[in-house]
Design an enzyme around this catalytic site. Structure first.
Site, mmCIF file in Angstrom:
data_model
loop_
_atom_site.group_PDB
_atom_site.id
_atom_site.type_symbol
_atom_site.label_atom_id
_atom_site.label_comp_id
_atom_site.label_asym_id
_atom_site.label_seq_id
_atom_site.Cartn_x
_atom_site.Cartn_y
_atom_site.Cartn_z
ATOM 1 N N ARG A 173 -25.554 -25.848 5.608
ATOM 2 C CA ARG A 173 -27.029 -25.840 5.564
ATOM 3 C C ARG A 173 -27.579 -24.458 5.187
ATOM 4 O O ARG A 173 -28.594 -23.999 5.724
ATOM 5 C CB ARG A 173 -27.621 -26.287 6.912
ATOM 6 C CG ARG A 173 -27.201 -27.658 7.337
ATOM 7 C CD ARG A 173 -27.744 -28.740 6.406
ATOM 8 N NE ARG A 173 -27.264 -30.039 6.844
ATOM 9 C CZ ARG A 173 -26.173 -30.636 6.353
ATOM 10 N NH1 ARG A 173 -25.474 -30.058 5.376
ATOM 11 N NH2 ARG A 173 -25.792 -31.802 6.801
ATOM 12 N N SER A 222 -33.678 -33.860 10.671
ATOM 13 C CA SER A 222 -32.842 -33.198 11.673
ATOM 14 C C SER A 222 -33.478 -31.888 12.118
ATOM 15 O O SER A 222 -33.808 -31.039 11.289
ATOM 16 C CB SER A 222 -31.449 -32.931 11.096
ATOM 17 O OG SER A 222 -30.787 -34.140 10.827
ATOM 18 N N GLU A 292 -32.791 -26.201 12.169
ATOM 19 C CA GLU A 292 -32.573 -26.593 10.775
ATOM 20 C C GLU A 292 -33.929 -26.719 10.077
ATOM 21 O O GLU A 292 -34.071 -26.369 8.906
ATOM 22 C CB GLU A 292 -31.818 -27.923 10.696
ATOM 23 C CG GLU A 292 -31.560 -28.384 9.266
ATOM 24 C CD GLU A 292 -30.618 -29.570 9.190
ATOM 25 O OE1 GLU A 292 -29.674 -29.646 9.997
ATOM 26 O OE2 GLU A 292 -30.827 -30.425 8.303
#
Length: 305
Positions: A173, A222, A292
């Site tokens: 990520r 998320s 995130e």
């Protein structure tokens, strides 16, 4: 600064707006206004604007606003929104060149039609290609780093550069882009496949999302990255946070790595809820969760109190 920005953008072809509410554009439906929003017509228009703006102008690029909390104080300076002038999708053999504003889902569907396998995972990612590159978005066992060949970017001085995937420092990520760079388009490469089988796989991904995630709610996807060897949702569940609420901000009962706006939540409520979850998970497991979701913009006086 305001007059300077207005004067600098007076010659662009794209749309310039002032004091623009951003909440309607975010998936959470929260957040304050942007001082200015600039929607360039094309890359040349974007380059002209960047060259004209004072170097000290704060610039924020927003895509689909699917994985972002815009704070209640709004965003200072200029928000750049890339739209139809940056959403072309071109099939080239077993590759697709997609503009930064092209939606991940749309790219996956074009790949299926062209018989390009390996890009179906994009159907499980809400958002656009530009944002997916920046955060190395992934789902269902794959991420951008596994299919990206190169990206074209625009630097803050309006010049263009092409970067190979190997230059982006991809990690979970995460990618490394030059400071102030704006992603314009990306080339993604898959392998030959049967269109019918690829469409069936996309349908499976959509069904899995529908079953496991609150995709019809006001959510930002998320919330936290998975710690190494752990699942964020499991840590949140074990800390007793499933269904936890602050005002109208709630941890989803369906998937507890998703936050929801039940109707009247503010960005401040969402951030406080996220930080409360982090505290409880740390106390229960000793593990630090990392956001995130991107959190952007100014705090309000109430935030800082």
């Amino acid at each position: 600064m305001t007059v300077s920005i207005e004067n600098s953008l007076s010659g662009v072809r794209g749309r310039v707006s002032r004091d623009v509410p951003l909440a309607p554009r975010t998936w959470f439906r929260t957040g304050g206004p942007a001082d200015f929003v600039f929607v360039p017509e094309d890359a040349d228009d974007l380059a002209s604007a960047l060259k004209a703006l004072p170097a000290t102008t704060p610039i924020t690029v927003l895509g689909a606003c699917s994985n972002v909390i815009i704070r209640d104080g709004g965003i200072e300076g200029v928000v750049i929104r890339l739209t139809r002038g940056f959403s072309d999708i071109i099939v080239d053999g077993r590759s697709i060149v997609a503009g930064a504003a092209a939606l991940d889902m749309t790219v996956a569907e074009h790949a299926a039609t062209a018989g390009i396998d390996g890009l179906s995972f994009l159907a499980g990612i809400p958002g656009s290609i530009g944002g997916a590159v920046v955060m190395n978005a992934g789902a269902y066992g794959a991420d951008l780093s596994t299919v990206l060949e190169w990206i074209d970017i625009m630097m803050p001085d309006g010049t263009l550069r092409r970067l190979a995937a190997t230059e982006l420092g991809f990690a979970y990520r995460h990618s490394i882009l030059p400071t102030g760079a704006i992603v314009l388009r990306a080339r993604l490469t898959g392998r030959s496949g049967d269109p019918g089988e690829i469409r069936a796989h996309i349908a499976e991904i959509k069904a899995a999302r529908e079953a496991a995630q609150p995709i019809r709610a006001r959510t930002g996807g998320s919330t936290f990255r998975n710690p190494s060897g752990e699942k964020a949702w499991a840590l949140i569940d074990a800390a007793g946070c499933r269904g936890l609420r602050i005002g109208d901000a709630q941890i989803s009962e369906k998937h507890c790595n998703f936050m929801l706006n039940l109707g009247a939540a503010r960005s401040m409520d969402l951030e406080q809820l996220g930080e409360t979850v982090r505290d409880r998970v740390r106390a229960q497991s000793g593990i630090d969760l990392h956001w995130e979701i991107k959190r952007l913009g100014r705090q309000t006086a109430e935030n800082q109190a």
